[in-house]
Design a protein around this motif. Sequence first.
Motif, PDB file in Angstrom:
ATOM      1  N   LEU A 326      68.028  22.132  45.949  1.00 31.59           N
ATOM      2  CA  LEU A 326      67.939  23.345  45.131  1.00 31.59           C
ATOM      3  C   LEU A 326      66.731  24.183  45.541  1.00 31.59           C
ATOM      4  O   LEU A 326      66.790  25.417  45.501  1.00 31.59           O
ATOM      5  CB  LEU A 326      67.849  22.967  43.650  1.00 31.59           C
ATOM      6  N   ALA A 327      65.650  23.529  45.943  1.00 33.73           N
ATOM      7  CA  ALA A 327      64.524  24.292  46.490  1.00 33.73           C
ATOM      8  C   ALA A 327      64.924  24.976  47.792  1.00 33.73           C
ATOM      9  O   ALA A 327      64.550  26.131  48.047  1.00 33.73           O
ATOM     10  CB  ALA A 327      63.323  23.369  46.709  1.00 33.73           C
ATOM     11  N   LEU A 328      65.691  24.279  48.618  1.00 29.88           N
ATOM     12  CA  LEU A 328      66.169  24.885  49.861  1.00 29.88           C
ATOM     13  C   LEU A 328      67.113  26.052  49.580  1.00 29.88           C
ATOM     14  O   LEU A 328      67.193  27.004  50.369  1.00 29.88           O
ATOM     15  CB  LEU A 328      66.856  23.834  50.728  1.00 29.88           C
ATOM     16  N   LEU A 329      67.835  26.005  48.457  1.00 26.45           N
ATOM     17  CA  LEU A 329      68.647  27.152  48.048  1.00 26.45           C
ATOM     18  C   LEU A 329      67.757  28.372  47.853  1.00 26.45           C
ATOM     19  O   LEU A 329      68.094  29.484  48.304  1.00 26.45           O
ATOM     20  CB  LEU A 329      69.406  26.819  46.767  1.00 26.45           C
ATOM     21  N   GLY A 330      66.619  28.192  47.177  1.00 32.11           N
ATOM     22  CA  GLY A 330      65.700  29.315  46.991  1.00 32.11           C
ATOM     23  C   GLY A 330      65.168  29.841  48.303  1.00 32.11           C
ATOM     24  O   GLY A 330      64.972  31.053  48.469  1.00 32.11           O
ATOM     25  N   ALA A 331      64.932  28.946  49.270  1.00 29.91           N
ATOM     26  CA  ALA A 331      64.492  29.399  50.590  1.00 29.91           C
ATOM     27  C   ALA A 331      65.585  30.218  51.259  1.00 29.91           C
ATOM     28  O   ALA A 331      65.322  31.271  51.856  1.00 29.91           O
ATOM     29  CB  ALA A 331      64.113  28.194  51.453  1.00 29.91           C
ATOM     30  N   ALA A 332      66.838  29.768  51.158  1.00 34.28           N
ATOM     31  CA  ALA A 332      67.948  30.523  51.743  1.00 34.28           C
ATOM     32  C   ALA A 332      68.088  31.886  51.069  1.00 34.28           C
ATOM     33  O   ALA A 332      68.407  32.884  51.728  1.00 34.28           O
ATOM     34  CB  ALA A 332      69.246  29.727  51.612  1.00 34.28           C
ATOM     35  N   GLU A 333      67.837  31.951  49.765  1.00 33.45           N
ATOM     36  CA  GLU A 333      67.907  33.228  49.059  1.00 33.45           C
ATOM     37  C   GLU A 333      66.797  34.179  49.514  1.00 33.45           C
ATOM     38  O   GLU A 333      66.916  35.392  49.359  1.00 33.45           O
ATOM     39  CB  GLU A 333      67.808  32.982  47.553  1.00 33.45           C
ATOM     40  N   ALA A 334      65.724  33.624  50.060  1.00 31.15           N
ATOM     41  CA  ALA A 334      64.637  34.448  50.605  1.00 31.15           C
ATOM     42  C   ALA A 334      64.860  34.790  52.071  1.00 31.15           C
ATOM     43  O   ALA A 334      63.940  35.245  52.746  1.00 31.15           O
ATOM     44  CB  ALA A 334      63.303  33.728  50.430  1.00 31.15           C
ATOM     45  N   ASP A 335      66.077  34.539  52.584  1.00 29.78           N
ATOM     46  CA  ASP A 335      66.445  34.850  53.966  1.00 29.78           C
ATOM     47  C   ASP A 335      65.726  33.958  54.971  1.00 29.78           C
ATOM     48  O   ASP A 335      65.394  34.383  56.075  1.00 29.78           O
ATOM     49  CB  ASP A 335      66.190  36.325  54.291  1.00 29.78           C
ATOM     50  N   VAL A 336      65.493  32.721  54.603  1.00 30.14           N
ATOM     51  CA  VAL A 336      64.935  31.729  55.512  1.00 30.14           C
ATOM     52  C   VAL A 336      66.086  30.926  56.109  1.00 30.14           C
ATOM     53  O   VAL A 336      67.001  30.507  55.386  1.00 30.14           O
ATOM     54  CB  VAL A 336      63.966  30.783  54.778  1.00 30.14           C
ATOM     55  N   VAL A 337      66.065  30.706  57.425  1.00 29.29           N
ATOM     56  CA  VAL A 337      67.041  29.817  58.066  1.00 29.29           C
ATOM     57  C   VAL A 337      66.612  28.387  57.757  1.00 29.29           C
ATOM     58  O   VAL A 337      65.567  27.929  58.208  1.00 29.29           O
ATOM     59  CB  VAL A 337      67.098  30.032  59.584  1.00 29.29           C
ATOM     60  N   VAL A 338      67.404  27.685  56.964  1.00 30.67           N
ATOM     61  CA  VAL A 338      67.059  26.342  56.503  1.00 30.67           C
ATOM     62  C   VAL A 338      67.807  25.325  57.358  1.00 30.67           C
ATOM     63  O   VAL A 338      69.037  25.329  57.412  1.00 30.67           O
ATOM     64  CB  VAL A 338      67.417  26.160  55.021  1.00 30.67           C
ATOM     65  N   VAL A 339      67.060  24.431  58.023  1.00 26.35           N
ATOM     66  CA  VAL A 339      67.643  23.412  58.897  1.00 26.35           C
ATOM     67  C   VAL A 339      67.147  22.048  58.434  1.00 26.35           C
ATOM     68  O   VAL A 339      65.940  21.856  58.222  1.00 26.35           O
ATOM     69  CB  VAL A 339      67.241  23.633  60.368  1.00 26.35           C
TER      70      VAL A 339
END
Length: 721
Positions: A326-339
Amino acid sequence: MTPAGRPAGRPLGRSASRAVVALVALAGAALGLVAAPATQAVTAGETAEDTSLYLVTLRGPGLSGAALVGGTTGVQGSVRLLAQQGRALAAVGDPAPVYRWTTALNGFAVRLTSAQAATLAEDPTVALVERNSVRPLASLPAGAATGAAARVRGAGTARGGVGVVIGVVDSGLDPEGPLFAHSPRLGQRPRDFTGVCEDGEGPPVCNGKVLGARWYVEGFGADDLRVTTRLSAHDDDGHGTQMASIAAGNAGVDVRVHDQHLGGFSGVAPRARLAVYKACWSAPEPGDDGCATADLVTAVDDATRDGVDVLNLSVGGPARIDTVDLALLGAAEADVVVVAAAGNDGGGAAHPAPWVTTVGGTVGSQRRGEVVLPGAPDVQGAMVASRRVGPARLVLAARAKAPGASVGAARVCTPGSLDAATVDGRIVVCDRGGVGRVDKSEAVALADGVGMILTNTRPGSVDADFHRVPTVHLDRTSGRAVKRWLATRPGARVTLRPAASDRVSRAVTGFSGSGDTASGVLKPDLVAPAVGVLGAVPPRPSGVRWDFVTGTSAAAATTSGAAAVLLSRHDWSAVETRSALVTSTDRLRRAPANRVGSGLLRPRGATRPGLAYLLDPGAYRAWWEGDQRSLNTPSVTLGAGAAVATRTLTNTTGRRLYFSSQARGFEHRVRVMPEALRLGPGESATWTMTVTGRGPRLDDGWVVWRGATGTVTRVTAVISR
């Protein structure tokens, strides 16, 4: 609702999204939202010993998600989130939180009794309550996997990664040496990165290459650390340094181990910069090493607020969406490429969320060597050394025991067990077992041997290690052949030499996590080399600063570097970057899609995808909150009873082009409509895939779109009946 002036279904451009993140960062800094460790208060009748650390996530997005849907952001948004957290804490007696999160998600970590945790779990404003736990890094012990060492070459180009910041949530970084040195070739410092360099024990970690360094230990517990561990962002384990070097180590760095020169090294995105978030620690017992979820979530929250472009998480986890995801969801919402890594237990893939690019592992390129036996066929095995040894006399270690040593100790080349008078100038045959593989070559070197043949005595891996003398590691069958040959030729001379070429294996590893085809989301998304990947480490007692790592952690780091290369070449959103990575892979025909996703990472192919599968990042949260309409992801899964899937593609070529479709690899009958499209620059169109006929319970294949200029965009589809 979408922000004014932004078309529905289209992500923000990277520059605009970075500006939103910067505003969120300024608001967080103004309020001092990075919480310091606090003294815990407990309710009457309870003691501190009755409490455990829990992660509590409130409903609704953090500041990064609020920015997507036009919600309150900035200082007012922060005040609103803190007030919500305060009301939840008041319901259980106002315990002081250990961490607060407001950017990637809205929540906190706090010590609670089980009764307090149950109360919060029933609160309608609370989305998730989880007990803090320790997750493993997604790497395996040396020699735990089949295969020899991979030779890593940088996939970056002259501008590979320039202007991009990769956030590495891991065990920290040792920045010494040329691999992480500042260079004018890195270009100008990114203006929208707002991270800081936190002080701690030891010298500073930051320089012109490393722009930020933070560390988090409250979840793991400072009292539970190994004595030699430093409370700072410095790497005491080596894993974080390896991941950072694989993703973004500088180009043209010589790899020298002992007296051997093994060539040059480059990270995948050598001109990218790094931000370090140390959330993984070493315990007195190695089996207790790992990363506490409270620390991981705090690291992701900070990295999102700091404005990283790519976020690498080479950490395992459960095959379900948890607080970390869910924290990574927030990163994706900030336009971060999450790997993130798919994990190494061979079971369910970690990080099964659709907003995470989850990476599994393949064997990759294997560095080989040969034992040249006069009068017999050459025998191949694993070998790192780049120079040949011999011809030199060959001796069995069991026949070269030192006075006072046992034959058993000598046979496995235990340090001190070999007689220098017998071994001097010879190549020694040592059996595996008893002591570490590198310890055996150390014993041969101390006895003045010039090389080693390491033989398996049972089925097992062959591994290329940094040995003290040139070494070829043979499997059991080849080892027996060498011993039979020597038995008829006592005193014979042999040569050890590097093989003319490496052996390339595209097979998925047995340890790589598999996806659940019933979940509606294809995992892993793709695979990358994960066996014996070369990377830098903090200096070992021997002075060696390089080592091989095996695990999906290395596959994730490679993919993070590839994402940074794409971002440096294009003003792409995270969604577009993810689409390019997933739709440009090489097919692995003999492996099911739930093991390999779309296929093997192909960084250069991803630079020119032709078409992209775009979506508004706000759709991810809608999916998580129960909107089960199909996401426009670059993969398709059809569960029981489902026969139709739709996707929308967008022309990214900058030219008006004709694209034709084809369904391939399925045993069911699959029809794609329309069969062809003509799209102008930036234009989108929807296609439909319809499944008919009979087929196996689990079937997979590809929907391929070919452009008039030679572009190929593939979507992997899984049919589960």
